[in-house]
Design a protein around this motif. Sequence first.
Motif, PDB file in Angstrom:
ATOM      1  N   MET A 113       0.825  -1.214   0.000  1.00 12.74           N
ATOM      2  CA  MET A 113       0.000   0.000   0.000  1.00 12.74           C
ATOM      3  C   MET A 113       0.860   1.266   0.000  1.00 12.74           C
ATOM      4  O   MET A 113       0.373   2.330  -0.348  1.00 12.74           O
ATOM      5  N   ILE A 114       2.126   1.153   0.389  1.00 12.73           N
ATOM      6  CA  ILE A 114       2.995   2.328   0.489  1.00 12.73           C
ATOM      7  C   ILE A 114       3.558   2.655  -0.887  1.00 12.73           C
ATOM      8  O   ILE A 114       4.269   1.856  -1.489  1.00 12.73           O
ATOM      9  N   VAL A 129       8.721  10.908   9.350  1.00  6.72           N
ATOM     10  CA  VAL A 129       8.496  10.304   8.053  1.00  6.72           C
ATOM     11  C   VAL A 129       7.007  10.360   7.726  1.00  6.72           C
ATOM     12  O   VAL A 129       6.163  10.184   8.602  1.00  6.72           O
ATOM     13  N   THR A 130       6.716  10.641   6.464  1.00  7.44           N
ATOM     14  CA  THR A 130       5.347  10.627   5.968  1.00  7.44           C
ATOM     15  C   THR A 130       5.259   9.541   4.906  1.00  7.44           C
ATOM     16  O   THR A 130       5.950   9.603   3.889  1.00  7.44           O
ATOM     17  N   GLY A 135      -3.648   5.960  -3.439  1.00  7.53           N
ATOM     18  CA  GLY A 135      -4.854   6.756  -3.268  1.00  7.53           C
ATOM     19  C   GLY A 135      -4.571   8.118  -2.680  1.00  7.53           C
ATOM     20  O   GLY A 135      -5.464   8.935  -2.520  1.00  7.53           O
ATOM     21  N   GLY A 136      -3.319   8.399  -2.295  1.00  7.38           N
ATOM     22  CA  GLY A 136      -2.943   9.724  -1.823  1.00  7.38           C
ATOM     23  C   GLY A 136      -3.039   9.949  -0.327  1.00  7.38           C
ATOM     24  O   GLY A 136      -2.657  11.008   0.162  1.00  7.38           O
ATOM     25  N   GLU A 137      -3.549   9.002   0.441  1.00  3.72           N
ATOM     26  CA  GLU A 137      -3.636   9.172   1.899  1.00  3.72           C
ATOM     27  C   GLU A 137      -2.225   9.201   2.491  1.00  3.72           C
ATOM     28  O   GLU A 137      -1.328   8.509   2.019  1.00  3.72           O
ATOM     29  N   GLU A 138      -2.037  10.019   3.532  1.00  4.45           N
ATOM     30  CA  GLU A 138      -0.746  10.127   4.191  1.00  4.45           C
ATOM     31  C   GLU A 138      -0.831   9.646   5.627  1.00  4.45           C
ATOM     32  O   GLU A 138      -1.798   9.940   6.328  1.00  4.45           O
ATOM     33  N   VAL A 139       0.192   8.909   6.057  1.00  4.75           N
ATOM     34  CA  VAL A 139       0.318   8.456   7.438  1.00  4.75           C
ATOM     35  C   VAL A 139       1.650   8.994   7.939  1.00  4.75           C
ATOM     36  O   VAL A 139       2.682   8.790   7.309  1.00  4.75           O
ATOM     37  N   LYS A 140       1.623   9.682   9.105  1.00 10.35           N
ATOM     38  CA  LYS A 140       2.806  10.378   9.594  1.00 10.35           C
ATOM     39  C   LYS A 140       3.279   9.823  10.936  1.00 10.35           C
ATOM     40  O   LYS A 140       2.467   9.584  11.825  1.00 10.35           O
TER      41      LYS A 140
END
Length: 170
Positions: A113-114, A129-130, A135-140
Motif C-alpha cells: 500500500m505504500i 516520516v510521511t 490513493g494519496g492518503e498520508e500516514v505520519k
Amino acid sequence: MKKLVLIAIPAILAVIVFVPISNRVLYWSLFAVIFVLVYLFHIMEDVVPMKDIAASLGTSDFFSLKCGYVKINGQKAELKKGLLVIYSGTVLFYVRAKASGGVTLVQSIAGEMIETYTLCKVDDYHPGVTFTLNGGEEVKFTSKKFQENEKAMRSALGWPEEVKGEPSEE
C-alpha cells in the motif's frame, strides 16, 4: 495504578510546600520520591514492552523505532507515543495497552500500500516520516531517528538501497 501515581505526585508536592518539615533528610527524600513517581508514570504511559511485541509477532527479528503517530482529527493533530515496527514488509504501530504492560496495535499498513515516503517535518514542530499510500492518503510518524535509520527501514520494507538522484527529503 496510573491514577494512584497521578494522585500521589501533587499530594507529596503539597506536603513539601504546606507542611513544615524540620528534618532535612525527610524533606529532600520527598523530592526523590516525586522524581521516582514521575519516572514510573513515564514507564507506565509511554514505554512499549519489546517482549510483548515479540510475543505478538512470534519472533524478535524485526525493525523497531520509538516514535510518535500523528493522527489528524479535523484541525487538531494528536500525537500518540509508541513503537513503529516493520515486520515482513508491513508497518505496524504499537502503544502500551495498560500500566502493567501489554501492547495494542494502533496502525497497520501493508507494504504494498505504500507508494513512497518522505523524510520531513510531519507537523509544525516534529521531524519524521510521511508514508504516502496508494490513493494519496498520508500516514505520519515523528522521530528524529528516522534520518539515521533510513537504510534499515528501507531494508525492512524490502525496498532496494536508495538510488542516486532519488529525492528523500523535501
